[in-house]
Motif scaffolding. Structure first.
Motif, PDB file in Angstrom:
ATOM      1  N   MET A  90      -5.052 -47.175  20.470  1.00 53.16           N
ATOM      2  CA  MET A  90      -4.461 -48.378  19.903  1.00 53.16           C
ATOM      3  C   MET A  90      -2.952 -48.327  20.076  1.00 53.16           C
ATOM      4  SD  MET A  90      -7.041 -50.134  18.573  1.00 53.16           S
ATOM      5  CE  MET A  90      -6.430 -51.117  17.238  1.00 53.16           C
ATOM      6  N   LYS A  91      -2.307 -49.470  19.887  1.00 56.88           N
ATOM      7  CA  LYS A  91      -0.873 -49.586  20.109  1.00 56.88           C
ATOM      8  C   LYS A  91      -0.099 -48.910  18.980  1.00 56.88           C
ATOM      9  CE  LYS A  91      -1.846 -52.206  23.560  1.00 56.88           C
ATOM     10  NZ  LYS A  91      -3.245 -51.922  23.561  1.00 56.88           N
ATOM     11  N   LYS A  92       1.233 -48.724  19.263  1.00 53.42           N
ATOM     12  CA  LYS A  92       2.104 -48.159  18.243  1.00 53.42           C
ATOM     13  C   LYS A  92       2.472 -49.240  17.251  1.00 53.42           C
ATOM     14  CE  LYS A  92       4.204 -44.562  21.070  1.00 53.42           C
ATOM     15  NZ  LYS A  92       5.461 -44.064  21.640  1.00 53.42           N
ATOM     16  N   TYR A  93       1.832 -49.216  16.165  1.00 52.92           N
ATOM     17  CA  TYR A  93       2.227 -50.140  15.122  1.00 52.92           C
ATOM     18  C   TYR A  93       1.927 -49.518  13.772  1.00 52.92           C
ATOM     19  CZ  TYR A  93      -2.721 -51.286  15.266  1.00 52.92           C
ATOM     20  OH  TYR A  93      -4.078 -51.204  15.262  1.00 52.92           O
ATOM     21  N   LEU A  94       2.640 -49.965  12.812  1.00 47.58           N
ATOM     22  CA  LEU A  94       2.408 -49.516  11.449  1.00 47.58           C
ATOM     23  C   LEU A  94       1.669 -50.614  10.715  1.00 47.58           C
ATOM     24  CD1 LEU A  94       2.940 -47.473   9.203  1.00 47.58           C
ATOM     25  CD2 LEU A  94       5.066 -48.683   8.710  1.00 47.58           C
TER      26      LEU A  94
ATOM     27  N   LYS B 291      -4.928 -59.891  11.431  1.00 42.77           N
ATOM     28  CA  LYS B 291      -3.504 -59.959  11.750  1.00 42.77           C
ATOM     29  C   LYS B 291      -2.849 -58.685  11.215  1.00 42.77           C
ATOM     30  CE  LYS B 291       0.457 -62.983  10.659  1.00 42.77           C
ATOM     31  NZ  LYS B 291       0.819 -64.191   9.867  1.00 42.77           N
ATOM     32  N   LEU B 292      -2.323 -57.860  12.136  1.00 44.22           N
ATOM     33  CA  LEU B 292      -1.765 -56.565  11.751  1.00 44.22           C
ATOM     34  C   LEU B 292      -0.283 -56.510  12.079  1.00 44.22           C
ATOM     35  CD1 LEU B 292      -4.551 -54.163  13.062  1.00 44.22           C
ATOM     36  CD2 LEU B 292      -4.377 -55.293  10.851  1.00 44.22           C
ATOM     37  N   LYS B 293       0.512 -56.014  11.121  1.00 44.58           N
ATOM     38  CA  LYS B 293       1.943 -55.892  11.314  1.00 44.58           C
ATOM     39  C   LYS B 293       2.240 -54.949  12.471  1.00 44.58           C
ATOM     40  CE  LYS B 293       6.249 -56.578   9.996  1.00 44.58           C
ATOM     41  NZ  LYS B 293       6.875 -57.915  10.008  1.00 44.58           N
ATOM     42  N   GLU B 294       3.189 -55.304  13.325  1.00 48.20           N
ATOM     43  CA  GLU B 294       3.564 -54.463  14.456  1.00 48.20           C
ATOM     44  C   GLU B 294       5.036 -54.119  14.368  1.00 48.20           C
ATOM     45  OE1 GLU B 294       2.197 -55.712  18.287  1.00 48.20           O
ATOM     46  OE2 GLU B 294       3.924 -54.871  19.326  1.00 48.20           O
ATOM     47  N   VAL B 295       5.355 -52.822  14.523  1.00 48.07           N
ATOM     48  CA  VAL B 295       6.750 -52.383  14.541  1.00 48.07           C
ATOM     49  C   VAL B 295       7.179 -52.339  16.001  1.00 48.07           C
ATOM     50  CG1 VAL B 295       8.363 -50.563  13.951  1.00 48.07           C
ATOM     51  CG2 VAL B 295       6.432 -51.046  12.446  1.00 48.07           C
ATOM     52  N   SER B 296       7.823 -53.400  16.447  1.00 48.46           N
ATOM     53  CA  SER B 296       8.143 -53.526  17.856  1.00 48.46           C
ATOM     54  C   SER B 296       9.258 -54.546  18.023  1.00 48.46           C
ATOM     55  CB  SER B 296       6.888 -54.000  18.619  1.00 48.46           C
ATOM     56  OG  SER B 296       7.219 -54.471  19.898  1.00 48.46           O
ATOM     57  N   GLU B 297      10.052 -54.386  19.080  1.00 49.38           N
ATOM     58  CA  GLU B 297      11.068 -55.384  19.386  1.00 49.38           C
ATOM     59  C   GLU B 297      10.459 -56.610  20.061  1.00 49.38           C
ATOM     60  OE1 GLU B 297      12.407 -53.485  23.716  1.00 49.38           O
ATOM     61  OE2 GLU B 297      13.840 -53.588  22.072  1.00 49.38           O
ATOM     62  N   LYS B 298       9.175 -56.511  20.412  1.00 47.95           N
ATOM     63  CA  LYS B 298       8.531 -57.588  21.151  1.00 47.95           C
ATOM     64  C   LYS B 298       7.783 -58.583  20.262  1.00 47.95           C
ATOM     65  CE  LYS B 298       7.848 -54.943  25.412  1.00 47.95           C
ATOM     66  NZ  LYS B 298       6.865 -54.462  26.398  1.00 47.95           N
ATOM     67  N   ALA B 299       7.314 -58.138  19.105  1.00 44.73           N
ATOM     68  CA  ALA B 299       6.491 -59.017  18.269  1.00 44.73           C
ATOM     69  C   ALA B 299       6.569 -58.584  16.811  1.00 44.73           C
ATOM     70  CB  ALA B 299       5.045 -59.005  18.747  1.00 44.73           C
ATOM     71  N   ASP B 300       6.237 -59.518  15.920  1.00 46.67           N
ATOM     72  CA  ASP B 300       6.191 -59.226  14.484  1.00 46.67           C
ATOM     73  C   ASP B 300       4.826 -58.693  14.070  1.00 46.67           C
ATOM     74  OD1 ASP B 300       8.826 -60.280  14.094  1.00 46.67           O
ATOM     75  OD2 ASP B 300       7.945 -62.291  14.285  1.00 46.67           O
ATOM     76  N   PHE B 301       3.774 -59.129  14.794  1.00 45.10           N
ATOM     77  CA  PHE B 301       2.419 -58.686  14.459  1.00 45.10           C
ATOM     78  C   PHE B 301       1.509 -58.876  15.669  1.00 45.10           C
ATOM     79  CE2 PHE B 301       3.229 -62.912  12.697  1.00 45.10           C
ATOM     80  CZ  PHE B 301       2.262 -63.684  13.314  1.00 45.10           C
TER      81      PHE B 301
END
Length: 225
Positions: free
Chosen positions: A1-5, A203-213
């Protein structure tokens, strides 16, 4: 899975506007995108980029992966003898701006308001497999789908990482019909024949400069005669 918190985990209905579905003919499957059951103003099939498909799996009834041949053109075709086919599809990043919706990450647009990554899955079952096949967001029928008839009620299980997901919205033919219980289950009465279209979304929060979730949508297909 992607890097997200994962700070936020809740159900959304905005992903039910279009369908992914798999049609079976002879020894191959075809992936379609659009509206499985279009209304008067809807286009049934919308052309997509075959490179949007990032995952293709074929399973036997015991849950083991099988080899397949893929024809990566529009519409994408999968050749193989499968009891289940599982597809991962992403249209990429989307960002709302004062100037409209852009199919770009938020770090590539002017004045981003809200942004997300779209990830969709579709699983087609042609026999009874009553357990999740992947760690992705997935819908699994807990009752037999063989010989199911219009009017029959089936219990479905929604999972992520093979664990039940509670309080998530489930839709039938793009229309939300309820939420899963504490065990990730929901009962649905079959209303029509043909390819069934059961879907859910997270809908999951994403820690990224590209998207909010990230919005994950998963659809289950099986046929009722």
């Amino acid at each position: 899975m992607k890097k997200y918190l994962i700070l936020l985990l809740f159900s959304v209905g905005i992903a039910f506007s279009h369908d992914l579905w798999l049609e079976k003919k002879d020894n191959f499957y075809t992936l379609f995108y659009g509206h499985l059951n279009p209304s008067d103003n809807d286009q049934k099939s919308i052309e997509y980029n075959p490179n949007s498909v990032f995952e293709i799996k074929c399973f036997s009834q015991d849950g083991k992966e099988k080899s397949i041949k893929v024809e990566r053109s529009y519409p994408l075709k999968i050749f193989g003898k499968c009891d289940s086919v599982f597809i991962g599809f992403s249209s990429g990043y989307w960002t709302k701006t004062p100037y409209g919706l852009k199919n770009l990450p938020k770090n590539q647009v002017h004045m981003p308001l809200e942004s997300w990554k779209s990830v969709e899955y579709v699983k087609r079952l042609d026999t009874d497999i009553n357990k999740p096949l992947t760690a992705n967001l997935e819908i699994t029928p807990l009752d037999s789908i063989k010989n199911v008839k219009i009017g029959d009620k089936i219990t479905f299980l929604v999972t992520l990482n093979a664990k039940p997901v509670k309080d998530t919205v489930v839709a039938y033919d793009e229309k939300p019909i309820g939420t899963t219980d504490d065990e990730g289950k929901i009962n649905i009465r079959i209303k029509r024949s043909g390819i069934q279209n059961i879907s859910t979304s997270l809908k999951l929060k994403e820690v990224s400069e590209k998207a909010d979730f990230t919005i994950y949508t998963s659809t289950l297909n099986f046929e009722v005669k």
